[in-house]
Design a protein around this motif. Sequence first.
Motif, PDB file in Angstrom:
ATOM      1  N   THR A 133       0.832  -1.207   0.000  1.00 58.22           N
ATOM      2  CA  THR A 133       0.000   0.000   0.000  1.00 58.22           C
ATOM      3  C   THR A 133       0.863   1.253   0.000  1.00 58.22           C
ATOM      4  N   ASP A 134       0.304   2.330  -0.522  1.00 57.18           N
ATOM      5  CA  ASP A 134       1.002   3.604  -0.545  1.00 57.18           C
ATOM      6  C   ASP A 134       1.350   4.036   0.873  1.00 57.18           C
ATOM      7  N   GLY A 135       2.595   4.455   1.073  1.00 62.51           N
ATOM      8  CA  GLY A 135       3.048   4.915   2.376  1.00 62.51           C
ATOM      9  C   GLY A 135       3.572   3.811   3.281  1.00 62.51           C
ATOM     10  N   GLN A 136       3.418   2.571   2.863  1.00 62.85           N
ATOM     11  CA  GLN A 136       3.912   1.445   3.663  1.00 62.85           C
ATOM     12  C   GLN A 136       5.431   1.530   3.770  1.00 62.85           C
ATOM     13  N   ILE A 137       5.952   1.127   4.911  1.00 62.66           N
ATOM     14  CA  ILE A 137       7.391   1.103   5.120  1.00 62.66           C
ATOM     15  C   ILE A 137       7.884  -0.315   4.858  1.00 62.66           C
ATOM     16  N   VAL A 138       8.889  -0.427   3.983  1.00 67.50           N
ATOM     17  CA  VAL A 138       9.432  -1.730   3.605  1.00 67.50           C
ATOM     18  C   VAL A 138      10.937  -1.752   3.854  1.00 67.50           C
ATOM     19  N   ALA A 139      11.506  -2.950   3.776  1.00 69.09           N
ATOM     20  CA  ALA A 139      12.949  -3.145   3.870  1.00 69.09           C
ATOM     21  C   ALA A 139      13.471  -3.531   2.496  1.00 69.09           C
ATOM     22  N   VAL A 140      14.719  -3.182   2.220  1.00 69.88           N
ATOM     23  CA  VAL A 140      15.350  -3.496   0.940  1.00 69.88           C
ATOM     24  C   VAL A 140      16.635  -4.273   1.230  1.00 69.88           C
ATOM     25  N   LYS A 141      16.709  -5.484   0.669  1.00 68.49           N
ATOM     26  CA  LYS A 141      17.855  -6.354   0.906  1.00 68.49           C
ATOM     27  C   LYS A 141      18.797  -6.330  -0.290  1.00 68.49           C
ATOM     28  N   PHE A 142      20.086  -6.130   0.009  1.00 73.38           N
ATOM     29  CA  PHE A 142      21.138  -6.077  -1.000  1.00 73.38           C
ATOM     30  C   PHE A 142      22.056  -7.279  -0.824  1.00 73.38           C
ATOM     31  N   ASP A 143      22.367  -7.957  -1.923  1.00 70.18           N
ATOM     32  CA  ASP A 143      23.342  -9.036  -1.897  1.00 70.18           C
ATOM     33  C   ASP A 143      24.716  -8.448  -2.171  1.00 70.18           C
ATOM     34  N   GLY A 144      25.725  -9.290  -2.116  1.00 72.17           N
ATOM     35  CA  GLY A 144      27.069  -8.841  -2.472  1.00 72.17           C
ATOM     36  C   GLY A 144      27.991  -8.784  -1.286  1.00 72.17           C
ATOM     37  N   GLU A 145      29.220  -8.443  -1.587  1.00 70.51           N
ATOM     38  CA  GLU A 145      30.289  -8.427  -0.594  1.00 70.51           C
ATOM     39  C   GLU A 145      29.983  -7.518   0.598  1.00 70.51           C
ATOM     40  N   ARG A 146      29.359  -6.368   0.358  1.00 69.48           N
ATOM     41  CA  ARG A 146      29.012  -5.444   1.447  1.00 69.48           C
ATOM     42  C   ARG A 146      27.508  -5.395   1.652  1.00 69.48           C
ATOM     43  N   GLY A 147      26.811  -6.402   1.169  1.00 62.68           N
ATOM     44  CA  GLY A 147      25.354  -6.420   1.222  1.00 62.68           C
ATOM     45  C   GLY A 147      24.793  -6.255   2.627  1.00 62.68           C
ATOM     46  N   GLY A 148      23.516  -6.012   2.675  1.00 61.02           N
ATOM     47  CA  GLY A 148      22.819  -5.830   3.938  1.00 61.02           C
ATOM     48  C   GLY A 148      21.385  -5.429   3.660  1.00 61.02           C
ATOM     49  N   THR A 149      20.718  -4.956   4.679  1.00 59.17           N
ATOM     50  CA  THR A 149      19.321  -4.560   4.547  1.00 59.17           C
ATOM     51  C   THR A 149      19.152  -3.114   4.978  1.00 59.17           C
ATOM     52  N   LEU A 150      18.469  -2.346   4.143  1.00 58.22           N
ATOM     53  CA  LEU A 150      18.121  -0.963   4.469  1.00 58.22           C
ATOM     54  C   LEU A 150      16.650  -0.939   4.878  1.00 58.22           C
ATOM     55  N   TYR A 151      16.398  -0.485   6.079  1.00 61.15           N
ATOM     56  CA  TYR A 151      15.037  -0.390   6.597  1.00 61.15           C
ATOM     57  C   TYR A 151      14.505   1.021   6.365  1.00 61.15           C
ATOM     58  N   ASN A 152      13.282   1.261   6.804  1.00 61.94           N
ATOM     59  CA  ASN A 152      12.675   2.600   6.721  1.00 61.94           C
ATOM     60  C   ASN A 152      12.631   3.140   5.293  1.00 61.94           C
ATOM     61  N   THR A 153      12.227   2.284   4.372  1.00 62.07           N
ATOM     62  CA  THR A 153      12.091   2.660   2.970  1.00 62.07           C
ATOM     63  C   THR A 153      10.605   2.821   2.670  1.00 62.07           C
ATOM     64  N   VAL A 154      10.214   3.991   2.219  1.00 61.87           N
ATOM     65  CA  VAL A 154       8.794   4.262   2.006  1.00 61.87           C
ATOM     66  C   VAL A 154       8.358   3.792   0.620  1.00 61.87           C
TER      67      VAL A 154
END
Length: 188
Positions: A133-154
Amino acid sequence: MKLECEVSVRHVHLSAADVDVLFGVGYELTPTKDLSQPGQYLCAERVELVTEKATIKNVGIIGPTRKITQVEVSRTDCFTLGLKNVPLRQSGELDNAPTILVRTERGSIHAAVIIAQRHVHMDTQTATKSGYTDGQIVAVKFDGERGGTLYNTVLRVHADFAPRVHIDSDDANAMGFTTGMVEICAEK
């Protein structure tokens, strides 16, 4: 859900009135490259961002013109320019944002400056099908050598959007990311 991720570097969005001040009355910005969001494009024209501490030259303009001018920078740009208290905001949320001098050879203006919140563009059909839904906060996961997860993504949903994740250069550097697919998921 996997989506293409793009890195958004410092740029400005200009109103028609500010285009007149910076480039001349009646001037039309010159599109040079279509961007992933329909109707958006990079312009040939460039501006400078100026403070007492520093000047950043060759800053891109994203067209078409908007109702109000805004400048989007990274936190690192704020350090370079000596700017303090620049808020993390969604595009267009400019209340109480500080201003910065935007300059060309023809003129200058003062414009609100923000750090753009990381976000996901998603069309209505994809969002509905996926339960987002519009305005929902999601997480974004990155693969790779320095990968990780970025939270607080609208999540921003609109019928005309093309599904893309947009992060700034600071987030990209932290994740060792240049281009490619990432995974988004609802925050728990």
